[in-house]
Design an enzyme around this catalytic site. Structure first.
Site, PDB file in Angstrom:
ATOM      1  N   LYS A  14       0.824  -1.224   0.000  1.00 16.63           N
ATOM      2  CA  LYS A  14       0.000   0.000   0.000  1.00 16.63           C
ATOM      3  C   LYS A  14       0.849   1.261   0.000  1.00 16.63           C
ATOM      4  CE  LYS A  14      -2.152  -0.505   3.984  1.00 16.63           C
ATOM      5  NZ  LYS A  14      -1.625  -1.778   4.477  1.00 16.63           N
ATOM      6  N   ARG A  87      -9.348   1.454   8.819  1.00 20.38           N
ATOM      7  CA  ARG A  87      -9.001   0.077   9.161  1.00 20.38           C
ATOM      8  C   ARG A  87     -10.121  -0.615   9.917  1.00 20.38           C
ATOM      9  NH1 ARG A  87      -3.067   1.191   9.163  1.00 20.38           N
ATOM     10  NH2 ARG A  87      -1.941  -0.786   9.076  1.00 20.38           N
ATOM     11  N   ARG A 126      11.533  -6.039   5.582  1.00 19.49           N
ATOM     12  CA  ARG A 126      11.282  -4.631   5.245  1.00 19.49           C
ATOM     13  C   ARG A 126      12.174  -3.717   6.078  1.00 19.49           C
ATOM     14  NH1 ARG A 126       5.310  -2.126   5.142  1.00 19.49           N
ATOM     15  NH2 ARG A 126       5.302  -2.447   7.396  1.00 19.49           N
ATOM     16  N   ARG A 158      11.237  -1.685  11.688  1.00 17.40           N
ATOM     17  CA  ARG A 158      10.150  -1.337  12.608  1.00 17.40           C
ATOM     18  C   ARG A 158       9.948  -2.424  13.658  1.00 17.40           C
ATOM     19  NH1 ARG A 158       5.173   0.365   8.793  1.00 17.40           N
ATOM     20  NH2 ARG A 158       4.078  -0.623  10.505  1.00 17.40           N
ATOM     21  N   ARG A 169      -0.637  -8.556  13.694  1.00 17.80           N
ATOM     22  CA  ARG A 169      -1.183  -7.570  12.750  1.00 17.80           C
ATOM     23  C   ARG A 169      -2.027  -8.247  11.678  1.00 17.80           C
ATOM     24  NH1 ARG A 169       4.023  -4.974  10.832  1.00 17.80           N
ATOM     25  NH2 ARG A 169       2.804  -3.519   9.589  1.00 17.80           N
TER      26      ARG A 169
END
Ligand code: AMP
Length: 212
Positions: A14, A87, A126, A158, A169
């Site tokens: 996204k 969300r 990531r 992160r 998540r």
């Protein structure tokens, strides 16, 4: 006038696609995750970090106020690209209400579809920058290891891109966010794209949906 939402699980691309589309359409890219991370050190940031590090959602009331403030800013007057909002159904209802009062609507909700196994691989590799840029250690590495191509700052991993938070998540996404696929499907604005190709392939599919 283009008011667009990018919907999809964490790691679906996204943020990457929203940044590309933002450049193409000259529309602001609004990432609620980035806004919350940039608030680190403030009262809002500290409160949000407790939820974020566990991979949970920050309460709706906080997000709704935040998005209302952001959408009222001048750069959003003609178009916007939302990345990471809404969300939950209450967040989507609140957005509809905000837009109704502004006499605006939603043009397109792009749902980026990627299977779980692929998401876990992507998220654990990531690396991100404070400027909002994101990289993948293997598939989209920075030119110089550990350093952002765009702004030269050091990249970081992160806290919520670690295995346990990632699993949480994904389950939060299924329970709270996935119902938005039907919500927007029912409203006739949803287009689903296959999020498994290359960044460029997916960008082409997204552009086709935007121009359709
Ligand atoms: P993201 O950068 O979009 O993956 O967001 C990172 C984290 O920020 C999420 O896991 C949530 O804890 C929080 N967050 C971002 N956007 C929202 C939202 N719309 N509602 C609730 N929490 C959010």
């Amino acid at each position: 006038m283009m008011n667009i939402i990018l919907l999809g699980p964490p790691g679906s691309g996204k943020g990457t696609q929203a940044a590309l589309l933002s450049g193409k359409l000259n529309a602001p890219h609004i990432s609620t995750g980035d806004i919350l991370r940039r608030a680190a050190g403030t009262e809002l940031g500290n409160r949000a970090a407790e939820y974020m590090n566990r991979g949970e959602l920050v309460p709706d009331s906080v997000l709704i106020e935040m998005i209302r403030d952001r959408l009222l800013q001048a750069d959003c007057a003609k178009a916007f690209i939302l990345d990471g909002y809404p969300r939950t159904i209450p967040q989507a209802d609140a957005l509809a209400d905000i837009l109704r009062k502004l006499d605006r609507g939603l043009d397109l909700v792009l749902n980026i579809d990627v299977p779980d196994a692929e998401l876990i691989t992507r998220l654990s590799a990531r690396r991100v920058c404070k400027c909002g840029a994101t990289y993948h250690l293997t598939f989209n590495p920075p030119e110089n290891e550990g350093v952002c191509d765009l702004c030269g700052k050091r990249l970081y991993h992160r806290d919520d891109d670690r295995e346990e938070s990632i699993r949480n998540r994904l389950s939060v996404y299924k329970k709270q966010t996935q119902p938005l696929i039907d919500y927007y499907g029912d409203r006739g604005v949803l287009v689903t794209v296959d999020g498994c190709g290359s960044i460029e392939q997916i960008a082409v599919e997204i552009c086709a949906a935007v121009e359709a």
